[in-house]
Design an enzyme around this catalytic site. Structure first.
Site, mmCIF file in Angstrom:
data_model
loop_
_atom_site.group_PDB
_atom_site.id
_atom_site.type_symbol
_atom_site.label_atom_id
_atom_site.label_comp_id
_atom_site.label_asym_id
_atom_site.label_seq_id
_atom_site.Cartn_x
_atom_site.Cartn_y
_atom_site.Cartn_z
ATOM 1 N N TYR A 1 0.849 -1.181 0.000
ATOM 2 C CA TYR A 1 0.000 0.000 0.000
ATOM 3 C C TYR A 1 0.891 1.239 0.000
ATOM 4 C CZ TYR A 1 -3.782 -3.163 1.469
ATOM 5 O OH TYR A 1 -4.701 -4.177 1.561
ATOM 6 N N GLY B 1 -15.885 -1.516 -1.772
ATOM 7 C CA GLY B 1 -14.596 -1.031 -2.243
ATOM 8 C C GLY B 1 -14.734 0.125 -3.207
#
Length: 302
Positions: A72, A225
């Site tokens: 990430y 999401g």
């Protein structure tokens, strides 16, 4: 590197209570750090101080399960976690993932060769500032979802790292039921982390099987999401309770099975508090019957 822990006291009783991951007790309501990175989960956040504030608020609220990955950013969220929370409270447990990297185009190509995994584990240790990772999920499949195929070589590499003392507990992510069954023949794991929400219920049978075995199921993208859940039924249930649909979606997941752990992500302190409050919603049998009619594929997700 020496890991230092501090003590902390939760100020909030979180919805769902707790679950035991191996020898770790965590709140079923956790926090997913993915959204703390920049757009497309690449680069630094636009509001660095705001990102640090979200992490500190999560711990203040009593959350003891934070989900992250060195991919990430890459390395952005792990470094933010370290800056905001290190030395970590004894009660806080951080789960990470290995098995994918980021490319220059923002893609998520697999990185599951033994050398890839060893490098990723050490990168996570370094960025988080710990000697042992609480939980490492092996990310399988690709950006479009789970893909069949043996996980043996990759999983056995993580088992070796566990024996070396670098990993406390193992988990699987983006896995097929067949891969879950294969992992069971190799070494114990404490959780499976897959895409699952009101509109994506392909893992219903797997959730029930894992619950019977005392293994956690961690749905990623519990709210859809990058493609938020859209359902007239969901909206109607939310309207009956005077809440936003996100509250219903989170409360339904906690009600769905006691082994489900939530990791909704946000980069906003206000949104984090809203998620916690929403997950405490009490759904009626009428609500549950209506919500069980929701289904359909929302498309590929990373």
């Amino acid at each position: 590197m020496t890991t230092t822990r501090t003590t902390a006291t939760a100020t909030t009783t979180l919805p769902g209570g707790t679950w035991t991951l191996g020898d770790l007790t965590v709140t079923r309501f956790g926090y997913g750090a993915m959204q703390l990175a920049g757009p497309g989960v690449m680069g630094p956040p636009a509001d660095r101080e705001g990102a640090l504030a979200v992490l500190r608020e999560a711990v203040r609220l009593g959350i003891t399960h934070i989900d992250t990955a060195d991919a990430y950013g890459p390395r952005v969220t792990n470094r933010l976690i370290h800056e905001a929370l290190h030395p970590y409270p004894d009660t806080l447990h951080i789960a990470t993932k290995v098995g994918a990297r980021r490319d220059a185009d923002g893609g998520w190509p697999p990185a599951r060769e033994p050398d890839d995994l060893r490098r990723a584990v050490h990168d996570n240790l370094d960025a988080l500032g710990v000697d042992t990772l609480d939980l490492v999920n092996l990310r399988l499949g690709d950006a479009t979802g789970p893909r069949p195929g043996s996980l043996a070589t990759a999983y056995e590499t993580l088992v070796e790292l566990q024996r070396e003392g670098l990993i406390r507990h193992l988990g699987l992510s983006n896995a097929t039921p067949g891969q879950v069954a294969e992992a069971e023949t190799i070494a114990p794991f404490v959780c499976v982390q897959n895409l699952y929400n009101l509109a994506h219920r392909q893992d219903d049978a797997l959730i029930d099987r894992l619950a019977a075995q005392g293994v956690a199921y961690v749905p990623y993208f519990p709210l859809g999401g990058f493609t938020p859940l859209q359902s007239a039924t969901l909206s109607q249930v939310a309207e009956r309770h005077g809440v936003r649909p996100v509250a219903v979606a989170l409360a339904w997941l906690l009600r769905r099975s006691p082994n489900i752990l939530l990791i909704p992500g946000t980069s906003s302190v206000a949104h984090l508090r809203e998620n916690v409050a929403g997950a405490a919603l009490t759904l009626t049998e009428e609500d549950l019957a209506a919500l069980d009619t929701i289904g359909g594929d929302q498309g590929p997700t990373p």
